[in-house]
Write a protein that holds these residues in place. Structure first.
Motif, short mmCIF file in Angstrom:
data_model
loop_
_atom_site.label_atom_id
_atom_site.label_comp_id
_atom_site.label_asym_id
_atom_site.label_seq_id
_atom_site.Cartn_x
_atom_site.Cartn_y
_atom_site.Cartn_z
N HIS A 163 -4.41 -12.22 22.83
CA HIS A 163 -4.44 -10.75 22.83
C HIS A 163 -3.95 -10.27 21.47
CE1 HIS A 163 -3.75 -12.07 27.00
NE2 HIS A 163 -4.52 -11.06 27.35
N ASP A 164 -4.59 -9.22 20.97
CA ASP A 164 -4.17 -8.67 19.68
C ASP A 164 -3.02 -7.69 19.93
OD1 ASP A 164 -5.87 -7.59 16.70
OD2 ASP A 164 -3.83 -7.12 17.38
N ARG A 224 -1.93 -5.41 18.25
CA ARG A 224 -2.25 -4.01 17.91
C ARG A 224 -2.97 -3.32 19.06
NH1 ARG A 224 -4.52 -6.55 12.52
NH2 ARG A 224 -4.97 -8.04 14.17
N ASP A 225 -3.65 -4.12 19.90
CA ASP A 225 -4.39 -3.50 21.02
C ASP A 225 -3.53 -3.29 22.25
OD1 ASP A 225 -7.42 -5.42 20.29
OD2 ASP A 225 -6.66 -3.50 19.49
N GLY A 227 -2.56 1.42 20.16
CA GLY A 227 -3.50 0.66 21.01
C GLY A 227 -3.65 1.33 22.37
N ARG A 276 -5.83 4.34 22.02
CA ARG A 276 -7.23 3.96 21.74
C ARG A 276 -7.93 3.48 23.00
NH1 ARG A 276 -5.84 1.21 17.43
NH2 ARG A 276 -5.61 -0.78 18.52
N ASN A 277 -7.25 2.62 23.76
CA ASN A 277 -7.90 2.04 24.95
C ASN A 277 -6.87 1.75 26.03
OD1 ASN A 277 -9.21 0.58 26.88
ND2 ASN A 277 -10.25 -0.82 25.44
#
Ligand code: NAD
Ligand code: APR
Length: 237
Positions: free
Chosen positions: A36-37, A39-40, A46, A49-50
Motif C-alpha cells: 500500500h502506498d 500517500r494513499d 490520500g 482524494r479517495n
C-alpha cells in the motif's frame, strides 16, 4: 544493570510486538508499505482524494486485528505493569488493541486506534468495531462524518504532553518492535536518555541506534517475557 524499584518505566511498542500475533509490520519484508502506498492510505491528502480506499485499508486491518490474539510479549508487559512497584506507562504506535486484551491498563495510543472512529464534522470520538464507510453516521451529530481515528503522516500524535512528562520522569525506557524511523516516537530514546533514564531496545534486529544502552535481539514473544522476568526477579535481590 539493576533498576531502582522506585523507578518509573516508559515502554514504547511498535508493529514488531504484534508480528507474532499474525499482524503485518510496515517496513519488513511483505510489510504493509510493500502493498500500500503511504500517500494513499496514511495521509489526510490520500483520504481527501479517495476515502473509500482508506476506509477499505483500515476495515481490513480492523478485521485482522479482531481475529488476532495477544502473544506472550503483550502478556509480559501487562505483568510488568501489575507487579512493578513504580509507575509503568505503555506508549504504543500500534492501532490494534492487543495490549488491552492482554491486561495492560496504563496505555497511550499515540497513533490512534482501529476500534475508535473520529467525526470530522463535530470532532467527537466513538468506539467502533465494525466497518466504516463514507455514509457511516456519527452518533453525536447525526452527520456522515466519521473517519478512522488514526494519526496519519503529517498529523500530530495524541497525548504528546503526557508522553513528554513521563519520559522526563522515567528511570527506564524500553523500546520494543519498532524500526525507529518515524518521529516523534523515534526521538523518545533521546528524551529519556537526556533525563538519565536507562535505555533498552528489544527488537528482531538491532536498529543500530547507539542511544540505546542495552539491546536484546530476538523475537518479542521470547525476548520480552525473559527481560520482564529478569526485571522482576531483580526486585527480590
Ligand atoms: P516522517 O516524514 O517522519 O516519515 C517517517 C518515515 O515514514 C519515513 O522514514 C518513511 O519510512 C515513511 N514515510 C513517510 N512518508 C512516506 C511516503 N510518502 N512514502 C513512503 N514512506 C513514507 O513522517 P511525518 O510525515 O513527519 O509524520 C510524522 C507524523 O505522522 C507523526 O505525528 C507520526 O506520529 C504520524 N504518523 C502516523 C502514522 C500512522 O499510520 N498512524 C504513520 C506515520 C506517522
Ligand atoms: N519481534 C520483535 N521485533 C520484530 C518482530 C518480532 N517478532 N518482527 C519484526 N520486528 C521488528 C522489525 O525488525 C522492525 O524493526 O519490528 C520493527 C517494525 O518496524 P516497522 O515495520 O517500521 O513498524 P513501526 O516501527 O511500528 O512503524 C512506526 O510507522 O508507518 C508508521 O503508523 C506506522 O506506527 C507505525 C510507524
Amino acid at each position: 544493570m539493576s533498576i531502582s524499584p522506585k523507578a518509573s518505566i516508559v515502554i514504547l511498542t511498535g508493529a514488531g510486538i504484534s508480528a507474532e500475533s499474525g499482524l503485518a509490520t510496515f517496513r519488513d519484508q511483505g510489510g504493509l508499505w510493500a502493498d500500500h502506498d503511504i500517500r494513499d492510505v496514511a495521509t489526510p491528502e490520500g483520504f481527501a482524494r479517495n476515502p473509500d480506499l482508506v476506509f477499505d485499508f483500515y476495515n481490513m486491518r480492523r478485521r485482522e486485528a479482531r481475529k488476532a490474539q495477544p502473544n506472550a510479549a503483550h502478556y509480559a508487559l501487562a505483568r510488568l505493569e501489575n507487579d512493578w512497584p513504580g509507575n509503568v506507562l505503555l506508549v504504543t504506535q500500534n492501532v490494534d488493541d492487543l495490549h488491552e486484551r492482554a491486561g495492560s491498563k496504563n496505555i497511550i495510543h499515540m497513533h490512534g486506534a482501529l476500534n475508535s472512529a473520529l467525526c470530522f464534522e463535530c470532532g467527537s470520538r466513538q468506539s467502533w468495531s465494525g466497518d466504516l464507510d463514507q455514509g457511516t453516521i456519527c452518533s453525536n451529530c447525526s452527520r456522515p462524518g466519521l473517519r478512522p481515528d488514526i494519526v496519519w503522516f503529517g498529523e500530530i500524535p495524541y497525548h504528546m504532553e503526557d508522553i513528554g512528562e513521563a519520559l522526563a520522569q522515567s528511570g527506564l525506557f524500553i523500546s520494543i518492535g519498532t524500526s525507529g524511523t518515524v518521529y516523534p516516537a523515534a526521538g523518545f530514546v533521546m528524551e529519556a536518555g537526556m533525563h538519565e533514564a536507562h535505555t533498552i531496545e528489544i527488537n528482531l534486529e538491532a536498529t543500530g541506534n547507539t542511544l540505546f544502552q542495552e539491546c536484546y535481539e530476538g523475537k518479542a514473544a521470547t525476548a520480552v517475557p525473559e527481560y520482564v522476568e529478569s526485571l522482576l526477579t531483580g526486585l527480590n535481590r
